[in-house]
Design a protein around this motif. Sequence first.
Motif, mmCIF file in Angstrom:
data_model
loop_
_atom_site.group_PDB
_atom_site.id
_atom_site.type_symbol
_atom_site.label_atom_id
_atom_site.label_comp_id
_atom_site.label_asym_id
_atom_site.label_seq_id
_atom_site.Cartn_x
_atom_site.Cartn_y
_atom_site.Cartn_z
ATOM 1 N N ILE A 26 89.657 137.010 -55.859
ATOM 2 C CA ILE A 26 88.730 136.820 -56.969
ATOM 3 C C ILE A 26 87.490 136.866 -56.343
ATOM 4 C CG2 ILE A 26 87.778 135.019 -58.593
ATOM 5 C CD1 ILE A 26 90.528 133.735 -58.609
ATOM 6 N N PHE B 89 90.141 138.876 -60.202
ATOM 7 C CA PHE B 89 89.238 138.669 -61.069
ATOM 8 C C PHE B 89 87.785 139.012 -60.467
ATOM 9 C CE2 PHE B 89 85.609 135.834 -63.075
ATOM 10 C CZ PHE B 89 86.209 136.067 -64.413
ATOM 11 N N ALA C 245 86.100 132.560 -63.973
ATOM 12 C CA ALA C 245 87.840 132.630 -64.412
ATOM 13 C C ALA C 245 88.034 131.583 -65.126
ATOM 14 C CB ALA C 245 88.445 132.351 -62.865
#
Length: 441
Positions: A243, A269, A384
Motif C-alpha cells: 500500500i 493499493f 483504503a
Amino acid sequence: MRLWRKRQLMILTVCFLWLWSVALIYWYVVNREKDDIRDGVPLLLWWTNDVTWPYNELRRCGARTCHVTNNHKKLQEARGILFYGSNLKTFDYPLPRRRAHQWGLLHEESPRNVPFVPYTEFLQHFNYTSTFSRHSNLPLTTQYLPYASDLSSMDFFRSFEDKQVLQFNDQIGSVVFLQTDCNTMSGREDYVQELMQYIQVDSYGGCLHNRDLPAKLQNDYLNNLYSDELLRFLSPYKFMIAIENGVCEDYITEKYWRPLIAGIIPIYFGSPSIRDWEPHLNSAVYVADFANASALAAHLHFLDENATAYDTYRSHKLNRANPIANSMLLQHLLTRRYHTEPQKAELSLFHKFECLMCEYASFTPQSQSANEKHYSCPLPPAYAPLQQRKKPKYASDWRSMMNVGRCQAQLLDKFLRANRSFTSADFQKELKRMVQQELCD
C-alpha cells in the motif's frame, strides 16, 4: 665544441618553449570548456540546495553539451533553472525571472512533503518536468523496477508447495507487512490493522510491529530494499502488503515491484492506473476490488489453500514463453533513459534530467507549461476502504495539510506572476491572511 653546445642549448630552449606553449594551450582549452559558456555552451543552474559542495560539471548529452552548476551567482547567464521537488521552499525562487529562463522540476515523490506541488497554479510555472507521471517530459513511472528481467527471474521463487511447508515449519503467516511509516495519506496502517483481525499478518517494520527481522537485516533494510538477503527472507510468504503512502496516478514504488520480483503476490493499493503497468492481468490482489478488509481476507484465505488459483497471479514467473504480456510496460522498460543503480552515475535520474534540460535549453524557446497531468494526485487524498466507511485516524490532518497546500500554490502563483523577489516573512504573512479568511477553498 662551443658551437655544438650553443646548438644543444638552443634546441633545448626551443623544445622547452614548445612544450610550455602546448601545456598553456591545453590548460586554456580545458578550463575554458569547463568554466566559460560564452562559446555558446548553455548553462544549467541547480537552484535547490541538493548538494552542499560546489557543483560544476560539463554534462555531455549525446551531441549536446551543457555546463551544470549550483553557483547562484551564475543566474543571469543560465538558460535552464533546475529544481528538485523534495527540497522546494515556499519562498526561494530565482526572481525576477528572465524571459530566457526555462524552469525544470524533478520530483519522484508523493506530495506528502511538498503539498503545494499537485496544483496547477504552481505547476504551470515550470516548462518541463520529470515525475512519476507518464505525461511528464521524462517519466519515472518504473523507476523502482531495476530491470525487466527481474520480474521473470527465478532467483527467489518458491513453489506454492514450498511456501506451504515453510509456512507450517516456521510458524509464519501467509501475509507479510514491512513498513516503518505509520502515518500515511493512504490510511495504510488503519487498513492493515483491520486486516489483522481476519488473517495473520507478520509485521516486521516499525509500524504495527509484531515480529523481529533477523539481526543482519535490522540495521539497514530501508537502504537495501532489493538486497538478496531481504528478498530471500520475504520469499516464503504468499502475500505482501503493498500500500503506497499516497495515491497518485502512475505513482508506483518498490512496494509493488519488490513482491513481484520475489514471487509474492502484492496486496496493492495506490496508483489508480496500476493495471496499466502490471506484467500480466491479475498480477496482484487489489484492495480497491473489495468492500473492506474482511472481504479481502476471505479471498486471501481461498488463495492460501488453492495452488492453481494462487499461481494464476504469478504468470510473470511461470509463463516462461511470455513473462511480460503488457506491451506498454515492456516498451517503457526498454526505452527509458535512466537507471536506478547508484554505481551507474551517468544513467542516474539527476544526470538524465540534466540532459533533458540541456536539450530544451539548447534549442527550444520557453513555449510550454506543465499542468496537473504531470503530477496527478486525487484531492482530497484517497485512502483504503475501511469497515463501516470509517475514516483513517489521520485523514483530517492530511486533508487539512493539502488544503493549506492549495493555499500555498495559489499564493505562489500570485508572487511568481508578480515576478519580484519575496521573503519567507512576506509569504507567511499573506498565507496566514488567506487561511484566516478562508480564501483557499
